[in-house]
Design a protein around this motif. Sequence first.
Motif, short mmCIF file in Angstrom:
data_model
loop_
_atom_site.label_atom_id
_atom_site.label_comp_id
_atom_site.label_asym_id
_atom_site.label_seq_id
_atom_site.Cartn_x
_atom_site.Cartn_y
_atom_site.Cartn_z
N GLY A 1 73.54 -15.81 8.27
CA GLY A 1 72.08 -15.87 8.26
C GLY A 1 71.49 -15.60 6.90
N LEU A 2 71.91 -16.40 5.91
CA LEU A 2 71.53 -16.14 4.52
C LEU A 2 70.23 -16.85 4.11
CD1 LEU A 2 75.02 -16.39 2.75
CD2 LEU A 2 73.92 -14.43 3.85
N TYR A 3 69.41 -17.21 5.05
CA TYR A 3 68.21 -18.00 4.75
C TYR A 3 67.25 -17.27 3.81
CZ TYR A 3 70.04 -20.25 8.95
OH TYR A 3 70.87 -20.85 9.85
N LYS A 4 67.20 -15.95 3.90
CA LYS A 4 66.24 -15.20 3.07
C LYS A 4 66.66 -15.13 1.61
CE LYS A 4 64.31 -12.33 6.76
NZ LYS A 4 64.07 -10.95 7.25
N LEU A 5 67.83 -15.68 1.28
CA LEU A 5 68.21 -15.75 -0.14
C LEU A 5 67.23 -16.59 -0.94
CD1 LEU A 5 72.12 -16.16 -0.12
CD2 LEU A 5 70.80 -14.16 -0.83
N LYS B 1 65.66 -11.05 -7.35
CA LYS B 1 66.70 -10.37 -8.13
C LYS B 1 66.59 -10.74 -9.61
CE LYS B 1 69.62 -8.01 -5.40
NZ LYS B 1 70.13 -6.64 -5.70
N ILE B 2 66.37 -12.01 -9.89
CA ILE B 2 66.22 -12.45 -11.29
C ILE B 2 65.01 -11.77 -11.91
CG2 ILE B 2 65.71 -14.43 -12.76
CD1 ILE B 2 67.31 -16.16 -10.81
N LEU B 3 63.92 -11.69 -11.16
CA LEU B 3 62.72 -11.04 -11.66
C LEU B 3 62.99 -9.57 -12.00
CD1 LEU B 3 59.13 -11.60 -10.54
CD2 LEU B 3 59.96 -9.26 -10.51
N GLN B 4 63.73 -8.88 -11.14
CA GLN B 4 64.07 -7.48 -11.39
C GLN B 4 64.94 -7.34 -12.63
OE1 GLN B 4 65.84 -6.39 -7.65
NE2 GLN B 4 63.88 -5.97 -6.65
N LEU B 5 65.89 -8.25 -12.80
CA LEU B 5 66.76 -8.20 -13.98
C LEU B 5 65.94 -8.41 -15.26
CD1 LEU B 5 69.85 -10.24 -12.72
CD2 LEU B 5 69.84 -7.82 -13.34
N LEU B 6 64.98 -9.31 -15.20
CA LEU B 6 64.13 -9.56 -16.37
C LEU B 6 63.26 -8.35 -16.69
CD1 LEU B 6 63.01 -13.22 -15.61
CD2 LEU B 6 64.60 -12.49 -17.38
N LEU C 1 73.82 -13.96 -11.70
CA LEU C 1 72.40 -13.84 -12.01
C LEU C 1 72.16 -13.17 -13.36
CD1 LEU C 1 70.87 -12.92 -8.53
CD2 LEU C 1 71.15 -15.17 -9.59
N ALA C 2 73.08 -12.29 -13.76
CA ALA C 2 72.97 -11.70 -15.10
C ALA C 2 73.12 -12.78 -16.17
CB ALA C 2 74.02 -10.61 -15.28
N ASP C 3 73.98 -13.76 -15.91
CA ASP C 3 74.12 -14.89 -16.85
C ASP C 3 72.83 -15.73 -16.88
OD1 ASP C 3 76.72 -14.16 -17.47
OD2 ASP C 3 77.61 -15.49 -15.97
N VAL C 4 72.21 -15.90 -15.72
CA VAL C 4 70.93 -16.62 -15.66
C VAL C 4 69.89 -15.90 -16.51
CG1 VAL C 4 69.04 -17.36 -14.16
CG2 VAL C 4 71.40 -17.62 -13.40
N ARG C 5 69.79 -14.58 -16.32
CA ARG C 5 68.83 -13.80 -17.10
C ARG C 5 69.06 -13.95 -18.59
NH1 ARG C 5 70.51 -7.94 -17.24
NH2 ARG C 5 72.10 -9.07 -18.43
N ASN C 6 70.31 -13.87 -19.03
CA ASN C 6 70.61 -13.98 -20.46
C ASN C 6 70.25 -15.35 -21.00
OD1 ASN C 6 71.59 -11.36 -20.46
ND2 ASN C 6 73.71 -11.98 -20.15
N ASP C 7 70.46 -16.39 -20.20
CA ASP C 7 70.07 -17.73 -20.63
C ASP C 7 68.55 -17.85 -20.76
OD1 ASP C 7 72.69 -18.52 -20.73
OD2 ASP C 7 72.45 -20.24 -19.40
N LEU C 8 67.82 -17.19 -19.86
CA LEU C 8 66.36 -17.22 -19.94
C LEU C 8 65.88 -16.53 -21.20
CD1 LEU C 8 65.35 -16.50 -16.24
CD2 LEU C 8 65.14 -18.65 -17.47
#
Length: 398
Positions: free
Chosen positions: A144-148, A155-160, A289-296
């Motif tokens: 039931g991973l729909y809320k992802l 999560k990305i927003l929190q990492l940023l 997601l940490a890699d996504v943040r670093n790319d941003l």
Amino acid sequence: MFINAKITKVCVTLLLMLSVTAVHAEWYEATGQSKIRHGDYKSAKNRALQDAIKQAMLFSGASVSSVQKISQGLLVDDHTQIQALGIVNQIEIVEERQSGNSFSITVRADIFAEDAQCYSSEFSKKIAITQFPIQHWEDAKIGGLYKLEKEIPRKILQLLKTGANGVYPVAWLDKKLNVNIDFEQQGRVRHELIDAVANNANTQFVMFGRITDLSFGSKTNDFKFWQDDQFERFFALEILVANALTHEVLYQNKFHTFADWSTPQNQQVNITSRKFWDDDYGIAIESLLADVRNDLFSTLSCQQLQSKIMAVKDGEQIQLNIGRGQGVNIGQEYRVSYRADVIDDRGNLLTNFVISPYRVRITQVYENTAIAESLDSDFMNNVQVNDVIELKDWNNAW
């Protein structure tokens, strides 16, 4: 649980090129985070330290190649051996903290400015983070991973927010967008979609995303009658970043990972719970997601600071949609360039900014807006509401 913070001098190997001229160093502070896996505290600390150094470098305006060199540095105990192009001089560990199965470390890094360092890295770029729709809805049924769709961008927003402050993220998660056509247009996004999000979020940049894979792979355990089957489960996403003021696609990339999924097939999981993110599958996603943040950070750090003119006051002042949150301060003076698009022979609209002789000085600053006065009388005769301008430092940008 808090761990006593301590200052550590770092061993640095600098590979200085003979052509390097005089440089100056500045201190940058950043916090890195990592999960403690299987009780391996030492490895978690090293990953968090590496993450913090990488963030500090990205915010300093270091080139991507230099960041990659740093990220491959060997971390041993409380010392860091770094091979880079004359970038990092010293690192101080300001604070270490363990909370549950998470470890965080805050560092201050003395970083040399590179020749390629950009003036724009001093400003926080405001970006709207949208929902990430699941492309194949049936893949999310098990667990039931729909809320992802909302939890991943959250999560990305929190990492940023907890990383280096070179990005100012704004959550825009209430509306689910159909972005499949935009990801398949080879670097083009519908202008009306970009405008709709950016105008509502009041941002210069917009990030769209979609989760493309939540499927299962091979069984990873030897089945016993008292055990549930364990399979590898994949996770993949695509992200796309656009400049809302020019409609240009600045960045588009795909990310993928996998890990063991041991939850019984008929059991739903709470994707906001610590249990989910402390399991192997959640840990693998957070690492991605940490890699996504670093790319941003890398993508946005050198993007030119741009703003819409929200109002013209008394023919002497303009109100901008950037402010203290983006690093704008009272007394700053900027040279202005303004948008003047052109159409090519095929009818395509090409973004173009014209350098002007005009200057403005910031006189009032709020969190997300600022008031500027013109230093040139002719300027106010040539601007109107919704004009897009670039703000360039008078001394350093020309």
